[in-house]
Every structure is written in C-alpha cells, then in structure tokens.
Design an enzyme around this catalytic site. Sequence first.
Site, short mmCIF file in Angstrom:
data_model
loop_
_atom_site.label_atom_id
_atom_site.label_comp_id
_atom_site.label_asym_id
_atom_site.label_seq_id
_atom_site.Cartn_x
_atom_site.Cartn_y
_atom_site.Cartn_z
CE1 TYR A 1 66.26 89.37 36.40
CE2 TYR A 1 68.35 90.38 36.99
CZ TYR A 1 67.58 89.26 36.80
OH TYR A 1 68.10 88.04 37.03
CB THR B 1 76.51 89.08 31.06
OG1 THR B 1 76.89 90.45 30.95
CG2 THR B 1 77.73 88.20 30.91
CD GLU C 1 70.26 87.87 39.70
OE1 GLU C 1 70.23 88.24 38.52
OE2 GLU C 1 69.78 86.78 40.07
CG ASP D 1 65.45 87.77 32.25
OD1 ASP D 1 64.29 87.34 32.05
OD2 ASP D 1 66.45 87.01 32.23
#
Length: 346
Positions: free
Chosen positions: A116, A39, A33, A134
């Site tokens: 998140y 990314t 994560e 996200d």
Amino acid sequence: MIFYKTLNNWYSNNKRDLPWRQTTEPYYIWLSEIILQQTQVKQGLPYYRAFTAEFPSVFHLAEADESQVLKLWQGLGYYSRARNLHTTAKYVANELNGKFPDNYKALLKLKGVGDYTASAIASICFNEPSAVVDGNVYRVLSRYFGIDTPINTTQGQKEFKALAQELIDKQDPATFNQAIMEFGATHCKPKNPNCDTCPFINKCIAYSKGEVENLPVKLKANKAKTKYFNFLVILSENNQTVLEQRKGKGIWQNLYQFPLLETKSKASFEDVLELAKAHPILKDKPFELSLYNKETIVHKLSHQHLHTKFWIVKLNSSIDEGVSFETVTDYAVPILIGNFIEAFDF
DNA sequence: AAAGCGGGGGG
DNA sequence: CCCCCAGCTTT
C-alpha cells in the site's frame, strides 16, 4: 462513463483540505502514509503536525534518538511503525543522501513500507500508476462490483489489487488513488453509506442487490485473550519511582512501564504482596502495599484484554536506579500507563 | 496462511 | 458488544 472520471469529479467537489495534500515531497508523503496506516485521518492529523514541526526534514528525524521518536508517537499505537520510521529515516539520510527511492519496487524495500505505502508514495510523488488497496478501496470496489471474496485472504488481496490496477487513471494516478480512498472514507462508509447521493448509484452492484451492508466480506478475527497485569508503582523516600523499558517480542516494544507482575488469573492483595516481596528491586526493603484502582481497568487491544491493577508500593528507603517524579512524563509509555500517570499526578 | 501489533470512535 | 481504520512484519 469511465470509473475514474466519475470518481475524479466527485473528488474535486468533496475532497478535504489536508496538509499532506499541499505537497508531493516524498518525506512528507511517506511520513503521512506511515502515520495513517490502520489509523483514521482524524486521529493521525495531530501527530502529522507534531512530527513535521519537530522534524522538518528526513535529516532531522534521522538525527533524533529513538526515545524521542517514540515519545512523539506515544498514544498512536502500533509502535513498530515508529521504530521502522526511524530506521528508514536514518537509512535514507545516511545511505541515500536524503533522497527517497523514486519507484514502487525500490520503495517496497524500505522498512515499514509495504504494498500500500509503496504504491501511495510512487503515485503521489512520482506519478507512477501503481494502485493503492487500503480498507477504503476494498470497501468501494467490493460494493461497486459486488465482489464477496474475503478481503483478508491472499486471494482477495490479489483480486482487488488487480482490479484497482485496471481501474487506475494512468494519466493521473495520484488523484485516482487519493480520490478512491477519500470516497471510501467519507461517502462509501462502513456503516450508513451515503447511497442516496452516490454518483455510482446506477452502477453499484451491491446497491442494486441490497447487499451494501454485507460488503466487503471479511473473515472473523480470533477472540482476544485476557491477561492480568499488576503494575508496581514504587514511591521511594527520595521521591523516585521505577520505570522499566519493555524488551522482547510482545506489545509496546521499547516503551516504558512500571515493574509488571503478570498473573495467570485475577491477583489478590496477598498474591501481589508475595510477588512484590520477591521482586529484585524490593528485596529486603520494607514497604507498604495498597491498591490504587479499586475497579479493575480493562484495557482493550486488538488481540488482548488487559485486566489491570496499579499497586502503590510505599518505601521508607531510597532506591538505586529510580526515576525522579518530575521526569516520569519524559518517557514514552503506553496509553494505559500514561492515563495512570496523568491521574496520579506525581 | 495465520498471528501479532494500539488506540480511538461509530453504531 | 461488535466492527473499522490511507497495513506491515514475523512466524
């Protein structure tokens, strides 16, 4: 049909086979994560493989030096993630006996873990029904429900978090969270989403209104500032150069670079010559200056455009605190520097 | 609330 | 050229 049922059905037929989906071990989920923050999976995957191979447990990671962690992180960007990763590994290994916190609220206290990531770990590892929000989730929900609240505002974040929390499958939050992200990443894409084969086609408000391309709404970012970087690539008589570690607040914190002369505008040969003569390392040492890249390299970050020149400083003397040519590649450097080192081939 | 932080890739 | 990406921290 309930939202999560349609979603889970799509997910079971379309999910990618990814290494972090083979485990619910908190260390591996946490590591994945952090790597995947801002990314894409494709970019983060080789780093995940490298980190799990080099550091198979949180204890291995905790025992490493920060320099080793940064070197392995080199090229992935947002280097505060690597520094926080190391800090948290040491904390978990040394203060928590290697055992990660087992709930959202406690996870949130870890350095580098925000809303998140805490939700992702809590749901995937501990079955806690905490919804992740996200970039994918913003996109899926804004389209499905036709919500035009800007996602990069406090109001938007609260609104979408609450909505995701209502929709989550409380019996299987791990699958729901991963499914909605996977759906956003591979199906409900930013550009050219696969609406023609979408299982939500009859319920999607954005699709019915022809607004898919306009959602989600996001307030525009500030324009990037232009900076002028001149790196001094010093070549000493005894085959050494100089690398300096970046300190302070700005970009590339704790990474290495060649001595930097930043100028307010494009620097000429004469400008750099004068600045180099006054540089502490070169004080009273004769050198020959030449420009390596005739074409200015423009390295683009989210908030800065770095107009960069590499200057070769050839000495006919030795230097005190140099780095031998063979060991230059041992240092963690920004990709801008790394590309030069690769091309120059010391 | 806004700014700062990387690098790669798509259109 | 623009935007986006399994966001977080600091100001």
